[in-house]
Design a protein around this motif. Structure first.
Motif, PDB file in Angstrom:
ATOM      1  N   TRP A   1       2.886   1.830  -3.253  1.00 53.82           N
ATOM      2  CA  TRP A   1       1.434   2.320  -4.585  1.00 53.82           C
ATOM      3  C   TRP A   1       1.964   3.484  -4.617  1.00 53.82           C
ATOM      4  O   TRP A   1       1.762   4.294  -5.202  1.00 53.82           O
TER       5      TRP A   1
ATOM      6  N   VAL B   1      -6.368   1.258  -2.958  1.00 53.47           N
ATOM      7  CA  VAL B   1      -4.953  -0.356  -2.071  1.00 53.47           C
ATOM      8  C   VAL B   1      -4.977   0.236  -0.476  1.00 53.47           C
ATOM      9  O   VAL B   1      -4.304  -0.281  -0.073  1.00 53.47           O
TER      10      VAL B   1
ATOM     11  N   THR C   1      -5.282  -1.885   1.893  1.00 58.37           N
ATOM     12  CA  THR C   1      -3.451  -2.333   3.034  1.00 58.37           C
ATOM     13  C   THR C   1      -3.726  -2.800   3.713  1.00 58.37           C
ATOM     14  O   THR C   1      -2.598  -3.459   4.702  1.00 58.37           O
TER      15      THR C   1
ATOM     16  N   THR D   1       5.028  -2.740  -7.754  1.00 57.36           N
ATOM     17  CA  THR D   1       3.763  -1.874  -7.392  1.00 57.36           C
ATOM     18  C   THR D   1       5.137  -0.576  -8.141  1.00 57.36           C
ATOM     19  O   THR D   1       4.300  -0.208  -8.421  1.00 57.36           O
TER      20      THR D   1
ATOM     21  N   GLY E   1       0.520  -1.092   0.010  1.00 59.40           N
ATOM     22  CA  GLY E   1      -0.501  -0.034  -0.403  1.00 59.40           C
ATOM     23  C   GLY E   1       1.404   1.004  -0.254  1.00 59.40           C
ATOM     24  O   GLY E   1       1.198   2.588  -0.957  1.00 59.40           O
TER      25      GLY E   1
END
Length: 482
Positions: free
Chosen positions: A287, A450, A454, A420, A284
């Motif tokens: 990202w 996301v 997460t 990611t 997370g």
């Protein structure tokens, strides 16, 4: 306990010339290691805005949300783009290619650092990246996009060892009650590197030819390599000129590493529930962070239409806030644990939650602020500032869970999270062919989902306690007290 070598006589004499404790010197040099890693990583995000042919986004958008040029800073349309006709998708692939190599060397780097110490694993990786950065202009001029993609993969291979090696060094040098402060100091190099990478790149591009962006940061990194290899060592027990008092203190706080320790307990690591919670939070964080690192300068150039010089300034502001928050949250986390306000596990969860839910909201909010440049910059600044609390949260969890295998744990989590870095920049390029606000709003909503999902996984199942596999036991069953 492993035997520890005696300090040489020349080292004892030399130790008198050092005012700062060696663990602080290591932390400062670790800070600059990540600083250099990030300046070399992000400077292309600024340079690419002047390398590619400037497209007529307004005509292309046909009435979709697009901002007028910033009159106060003489928007980017006042300066012609470069000669490289790279599509948004191609640019996304170029920016993502770094992370292909970055993923590969994480686990080998962590294992090597755990086995042999972090000094050379870290320094040689940064040196390799510096050399590749130095030859970047040659590759662009003579090889174009394809050569640049290959070179960025090689740069990723060099930088992939950075975080695993630093985790091993921190585990060997930093006592538990200083971990939040010194850990946040070291990891804060990422934010300051992003600040310098964006701000200085903008200034260099505004006044000099674009190749100098790469030359300047490569030379700084090579200078760091020379200083680091002379001053820093893998452990207090191999350091020749550490003060005896500090050596004794660290011996009490951090027992010497046993070189004959059991092999890395991969079975236990990969069947450990808190480990998967940690991986979730890393995915997370990465990202959201990699989208910002790779694309914030392009967003400000293509959507908000800032000038090159203003772009460097405003792209760097969010990282200033992020750095301040990472240091402040590290100190706060240390005090919360030391004063028993919260245990380690809940402190890490609190910091990680703040670093995910806050940025998710403000990132989306920025897309609804339209062309209000001041508001957009403010929202991005708050977004990245809150993201700084990750460094007192999940980023320190590998050290909490297993000091003996911190490098391997950091390698696994960072390596998986770095996937990611391949996916998100490329996906952004595909999702924003016209670089409009509406296209970017979808990008930020995906990032919102996301980050939130997460972080929830981490907050439920993460742990800041030392795990059973820390002693080499290839099992997650807790030992019964005798």
């Amino acid at each position: 306990m492993a035997d520890t070598p005696q300090q040489p006589a020349w080292g004892l004499k030399m130790s008198k010339f050092f005012v700062l404790p060696q663990r602080w010197i290591l932390a400062i040099m670790g800070f600059f290691a990540i600083f250099n890693a990030y300046t070399m990583r992000v400077c292309l995000s600024q340079a690419i805005t002047v390398l590619v042919v400037r497209q007529n986004y307004t005509a292309k958008a046909k009435g979709e949300s697009i901002c007028e040029p910033d009159e106060d800073s003489a928007g980017p349309v006042a300066r012609e783009g470069g000669s490289y006709e790279w599509s948004e998708e191609k640019q996304g692939l170029i920016l993502a290619s770094f992370y292909i190599g970055y993923i590969v060397t994480h686990l080998p780097g962590g294992i090597l650092a755990d086995k042999f110490g972090g000094k050379w694993t870290l320094s040689l990786g940064i040196l390799a990246t510096a050399i590749f950065t130095l030859i970047t202009p040659v590759c662009i001029v003579y090889g174009g996009a394809d050569a640049l993609i290959v070179l960025r993969v090689l740069m990723g291979l060099g930088e992939g060892t950075t975080f695993p090696a630093l985790s091993v060094l921190l585990a060997a040098w930093v006592p538990a009650n200083e971990r939040g402060m010194l850990g946040a100091l070291v990891l804060g190099g990422g934010q300051v590197g992003s600040i310098a990478g964006n701000l200085l790149s903008g200034l260099i591009l505004d006044s000099m030819d674009w190749p100098w962006v790469f030359y300047v940061f490569a030379i700084i990194a090579i200078a760091w390599f020379i200083i680091f290899t002379l001053l820093c060592f893998s452990s207090p027990y191999s350091h020749p000129f550490i003060k005896p008092r500090e050596r004794e203190f660290l011996a009490q706080e951090i027992p010497p590493r046993d070189k004959n320790k059991p092999k890395t307990p991969f079975k236990a690591i990969f069947t450990n529930v808190p480990m998967y919670a940690l991986i979730s939070a890393q995915i997370g964080h990465d990202w959201g962070f990699y989208i910002m690192v790779s694309y914030l300068p392009k967003y400000m150039a293509d959507v908000l239409r800032f000038s090159i010089k203003s772009n460097g300034l405003y792209s760097s502001l969010p990282y200033v806030t992020m750095w301040v928050m990472s240091l402040a949250s590290g100190c706060v986390a240390d005090q919360m644990i030391k004063r028993n306000c919260m245990n380690t596990t809940n402190t890490r969860k609190l910091m990680t939650g703040l670093a995910a839910f806050g940025p998710a909201v403000f990132m989306v909010g920025a897309s609804y602020a339209g062309c209000n440049r001041a508001l957009v910059v403010a929202l991005f600044t708050i977004c990245m500032g809150l993201m700084g609390t990750y460094y007192a949260g999940m980023k320190l969890t590998p050290l909490d869970m297993s000091p003996n295998y911190a490098g391997t744990l950091m390698a696994i989590t960072n390596g998986i999270g770095a996937i990611t870095g391949v996916i998100s920049p490329y996906l952004v390029g595909v999702m924003t062919p016209n670089a409009t606000l509406l296209e970017w709003r979808i990008v930020f909503w995906v990032a919102f989902a996301v980050l939130v999902v997460t972080a929830i996984v981490y907050c439920i199942w993460a742990s800041g306690d030392i795990q059973p596999f820390n002693d080499g036991t290839n099992s997650n069953k807790k030992k019964e007290a005798t």
